[in-house]
Design a protein around this motif. Structure first.
Motif, PDB file in Angstrom:
ATOM      1  N   ARG A  23       0.848  -1.193   0.000  1.00  0.00           N
ATOM      2  CA  ARG A  23       0.000   0.000   0.000  1.00  0.00           C
ATOM      3  C   ARG A  23       0.880   1.237   0.000  1.00  0.00           C
ATOM      4  N   THR A  24       0.297   2.368  -0.345  1.00  0.00           N
ATOM      5  CA  THR A  24       1.005   3.636  -0.242  1.00  0.00           C
ATOM      6  C   THR A  24       0.929   4.142   1.194  1.00  0.00           C
ATOM      7  N   MET A  25       1.829   5.077   1.519  1.00  0.00           N
ATOM      8  CA  MET A  25       1.731   5.715   2.825  1.00  0.00           C
ATOM      9  C   MET A  25       0.381   6.419   2.966  1.00  0.00           C
ATOM     10  N   ALA A  26      -0.109   7.002   1.888  1.00  0.00           N
ATOM     11  CA  ALA A  26      -1.363   7.742   1.946  1.00  0.00           C
ATOM     12  C   ALA A  26      -2.534   6.868   2.369  1.00  0.00           C
ATOM     13  N   SER A  27      -2.491   5.574   2.008  1.00  0.00           N
ATOM     14  CA  SER A  27      -3.606   4.679   2.348  1.00  0.00           C
ATOM     15  C   SER A  27      -3.348   3.882   3.618  1.00  0.00           C
ATOM     16  N   LEU A  28      -2.315   4.218   4.367  1.00  0.00           N
ATOM     17  CA  LEU A  28      -2.017   3.531   5.618  1.00  0.00           C
ATOM     18  C   LEU A  28      -3.125   3.787   6.637  1.00  0.00           C
ATOM     19  N   PRO A  29      -3.703   2.731   7.236  1.00  0.00           N
ATOM     20  CA  PRO A  29      -4.784   2.927   8.217  1.00  0.00           C
ATOM     21  C   PRO A  29      -4.304   3.718   9.423  1.00  0.00           C
ATOM     22  N   TYR A  34      -9.624   5.612   9.939  1.00  0.00           N
ATOM     23  CA  TYR A  34      -9.182   6.548   8.903  1.00  0.00           C
ATOM     24  C   TYR A  34      -8.031   5.975   8.084  1.00  0.00           C
ATOM     25  N   ARG A  35      -7.713   6.666   6.995  1.00  0.00           N
ATOM     26  CA  ARG A  35      -6.471   6.491   6.253  1.00  0.00           C
ATOM     27  C   ARG A  35      -5.715   7.812   6.329  1.00  0.00           C
ATOM     28  N   GLN A  36      -4.394   7.763   6.171  1.00  0.00           N
ATOM     29  CA  GLN A  36      -3.621   8.985   6.380  1.00  0.00           C
ATOM     30  C   GLN A  36      -4.002  10.092   5.394  1.00  0.00           C
ATOM     31  N   TYR A  60      -1.064   1.699  -5.737  1.00  0.00           N
ATOM     32  CA  TYR A  60      -2.132   2.664  -5.518  1.00  0.00           C
ATOM     33  C   TYR A  60      -3.528   2.056  -5.577  1.00  0.00           C
ATOM     34  N   GLN A  61      -3.629   0.714  -5.686  1.00  0.00           N
ATOM     35  CA  GLN A  61      -4.950   0.099  -5.781  1.00  0.00           C
ATOM     36  C   GLN A  61      -5.788   0.332  -4.531  1.00  0.00           C
ATOM     37  N   SER A  62      -5.181   0.113  -3.359  1.00  0.00           N
ATOM     38  CA  SER A  62      -5.939   0.289  -2.119  1.00  0.00           C
ATOM     39  C   SER A  62      -6.301   1.751  -1.902  1.00  0.00           C
ATOM     40  N   LEU A  63      -5.434   2.648  -2.339  1.00  0.00           N
ATOM     41  CA  LEU A  63      -5.710   4.079  -2.217  1.00  0.00           C
ATOM     42  C   LEU A  63      -6.924   4.464  -3.059  1.00  0.00           C
ATOM     43  N   MET A  64      -6.964   3.975  -4.293  1.00  0.00           N
ATOM     44  CA  MET A  64      -8.083   4.283  -5.178  1.00  0.00           C
ATOM     45  C   MET A  64      -9.378   3.651  -4.672  1.00  0.00           C
ATOM     46  N   ALA A  65      -9.264   2.446  -4.110  1.00  0.00           N
ATOM     47  CA  ALA A  65     -10.446   1.784  -3.564  1.00  0.00           C
ATOM     48  C   ALA A  65     -11.004   2.566  -2.374  1.00  0.00           C
ATOM     49  N   HIS A  66     -10.124   3.146  -1.567  1.00  0.00           N
ATOM     50  CA  HIS A  66     -10.565   3.910  -0.400  1.00  0.00           C
ATOM     51  C   HIS A  66     -11.226   5.223  -0.811  1.00  0.00           C
ATOM     52  N   ILE A  67     -10.597   5.960  -1.699  1.00  0.00           N
ATOM     53  CA  ILE A  67     -11.113   7.280  -2.069  1.00  0.00           C
ATOM     54  C   ILE A  67     -12.297   7.172  -3.010  1.00  0.00           C
ATOM     55  N   GLY A  68     -12.233   6.193  -3.928  1.00  0.00           N
ATOM     56  CA  GLY A  68     -13.320   6.032  -4.890  1.00  0.00           C
ATOM     57  C   GLY A  68     -13.516   7.281  -5.723  1.00  0.00           C
ATOM     58  N   SER A  69     -14.730   7.733  -5.830  1.00  0.00           N
ATOM     59  CA  SER A  69     -15.043   8.927  -6.613  1.00  0.00           C
ATOM     60  C   SER A  69     -14.805  10.218  -5.847  1.00  0.00           C
ATOM     61  N   GLY A  70     -14.444  10.113  -4.584  1.00  0.00           N
ATOM     62  CA  GLY A  70     -14.218  11.310  -3.765  1.00  0.00           C
ATOM     63  C   GLY A  70     -15.481  11.900  -3.175  1.00  0.00           C
ATOM     64  N   GLU A  71     -16.563  11.136  -3.193  1.00  0.00           N
ATOM     65  CA  GLU A  71     -17.849  11.653  -2.730  1.00  0.00           C
ATOM     66  C   GLU A  71     -17.806  12.099  -1.275  1.00  0.00           C
ATOM     67  N   ALA A 122       1.389  18.870  -0.950  1.00  0.00           N
ATOM     68  CA  ALA A 122       1.313  18.282   0.391  1.00  0.00           C
ATOM     69  C   ALA A 122       1.701  16.807   0.359  1.00  0.00           C
ATOM     70  N   ASP A 123       2.442  16.385   1.372  1.00  0.00           N
ATOM     71  CA  ASP A 123       2.737  14.970   1.583  1.00  0.00           C
ATOM     72  C   ASP A 123       1.577  14.318   2.331  1.00  0.00           C
ATOM     73  N   SER A 124       1.705  12.997   2.526  1.00  0.00           N
ATOM     74  CA  SER A 124       0.705  12.267   3.321  1.00  0.00           C
ATOM     75  C   SER A 124       1.300  11.784   4.635  1.00  0.00           C
ATOM     76  N   SER A 125       2.449  12.334   4.999  1.00  0.00           N
ATOM     77  CA  SER A 125       3.178  11.823   6.158  1.00  0.00           C
ATOM     78  C   SER A 125       2.968  12.631   7.426  1.00  0.00           C
ATOM     79  N   VAL A 126       2.250  13.747   7.329  1.00  0.00           N
ATOM     80  CA  VAL A 126       1.997  14.573   8.509  1.00  0.00           C
ATOM     81  C   VAL A 126       0.486  14.705   8.684  1.00  0.00           C
ATOM     82  N   LEU A 127      -0.003  14.321   9.841  1.00  0.00           N
ATOM     83  CA  LEU A 127      -1.437  14.345  10.125  1.00  0.00           C
ATOM     84  C   LEU A 127      -1.771  15.592  10.932  1.00  0.00           C
ATOM     85  N   CYS A 128      -2.683  16.403  10.397  1.00  0.00           N
ATOM     86  CA  CYS A 128      -3.053  17.627  11.085  1.00  0.00           C
ATOM     87  C   CYS A 128      -4.418  18.079  10.589  1.00  0.00           C
TER      88      CYS A 128
END
Length: 371
Positions: A23-29, A34-36, A60-71, A122-128
């Protein structure tokens, strides 16, 4: 004044080992549900940024599955809304060496829309939870070419920073360094930058043409030193959790047990995520759950303390979990003992097993393992 977003999904994947193997860092639970990337996407959505590109090199498969259409983020997966910028979609090459090459490959995407708009990177490594409208206002008011969002209290003489800055008594940059183990008087970049789109595209093309590929090292630092790029620093005073290593990821999750951290991340503005309806968590008659974050769909008949339990975790009778992260669909057998452990998704711990790590070096069990 318009602004578009670019999110980098893979920047620190290699430093997280097994956690980002598939998985990408962005899709890390994160935090049970949540995901990052939820934090970065929500910050942009809350600032009414409706044109966002997500750059991902691989996995990026899991990332796309999580975000989907962005609804869930009030975005639409179409031209002018949310777009996935994968290598095969925007580049003749299969990957990137750094942010500069990624931005160069995505230049056609960035060129769309208003010419005088701004871009937030923006990176996906800082949560704020950040008000990006205030950052943009501060950037425009500064009159500088670029604004770097930074955080004090991160530099400690041990952590290597991608970009570190020291300010003088007037709040201006006195020193800047990359890949630097900076002392405490330095500010740490949060991997977030605002710059005018026209200037960004011009700088990216100039640096890539000379075989440069790292954004901080090959663009920001040398051009600031040569006085060809004026840089403003926006000091973020809210909660910011860095997750650039397994240890930091582990600490950032357990930090949610602190109410002040939870308030700092979720109180002022909503953080959106993909909705997954599950049945409520079941607590057995003899279950003892102390100071834990528990998601829905769990079956808990054992004991847990100071831990984060993600969706549909099963904790059998007599099991003990302490200072641990247990991700989705994991099963912990009867009388098993876990301390300072990260269980990835779908892990099975046999009855009576013992996994004992430390707060500084948690044990990581990769996805789908049986131990």
């Amino acid at each position: 004044m318009t602004i578009q977003g670019i999110i980098f999904a893979n920047i620190y994947d290699s430093s997280l080992g097994e956690l980002t193997n598939k998985r990408t860092m962005a899709s890390l639970p994160y935090g049970g549900r949540y995901r990052q990337i939820d934090f970065t996407l929500s910050n942009m959505s809350n600032a009414d940024i409706r044109r966002i590109g997500i750059i991902s090199r691989y996995n990026y498969q899991s990332l796309m599955a999580h975000i989907g259409s962005g609804e869930e983020w009030d975005l639409e997966l179409q031209d002018g809304g949310l777009e996935y910028l994968t290598p095969y979609a925007v580049s003749p090459n299969s990957g990137y060496r750094g942010k500069l090459e990624a931005l160069y490959a995505a230049r056609e995407y960035m060129a769309k829309g208003t010419e005088d708009s701004y871009v937030i990177l923006a990176d996906s490594s800082v949560l704020c939870n950040m008000d990006l409208n205030k950052v943009l206002e501060a950037h425009v008011a500064s009159g500088r070419d670029m604004t770097v969002v930074a955080k004090e209290g991160v530099a400690n003489g041990h952590k290597q920073l991608d970009l570190a800055m020291k300010l003088d008594e007037n709040g201006q940059i006195a020193d800047m360094a990359v890949d630097y183990v900076a002392p405490s008087e330095y500010l740490a970049s949060m991997g977030m930058f605002i710059i005018e789109k026209r200037l960004l595209m011009e700088l990216v093309e100039n640096r890539v043409a000379r075989n440069y590929y790292r954004f901080e090292r090959d663009l920001i630092l040398p051009m600031w030193q040569e006085k060809k790029l004026s840089v403003n620093v926006y000091c973020f005073d809210g909660v910011a959790l860095f997750t650039e290593s397994p240890e930091e990821y582990y600490t950032a999750n357990l930090a949610l047990l602190d109410k002040d951290v939870r308030d700092g991340l979720f109180r002022d503005r909503p953080i959106y995520t993909k909705v997954r309806d599950r049945v409520p968590t079941y607590y057995g008659e003899n279950t003892n759950i102390d100071n834990c974050i528990v998601a829905d769909g769990c079956v808990l008949e054992g004991n847990a303390k100071n831990s984060v339990l993600f969706r549909q975790v099963t904790l059998m009778e007599g099991a003990m979990v302490e200072n641990s992260l247990i991700m989705n669909d994991s099963v912990i057998g009867e009388n098993a003992e876990l301390k300072c452990v990260i269980l990835d998704k779908n892990v099975t711990v046999r009855p009576g097993a013992k996994l004992i790590g430390t707060l500084q070096n948690p044990i990581i069990i990769k996805r789908g393992e049986i131990v």
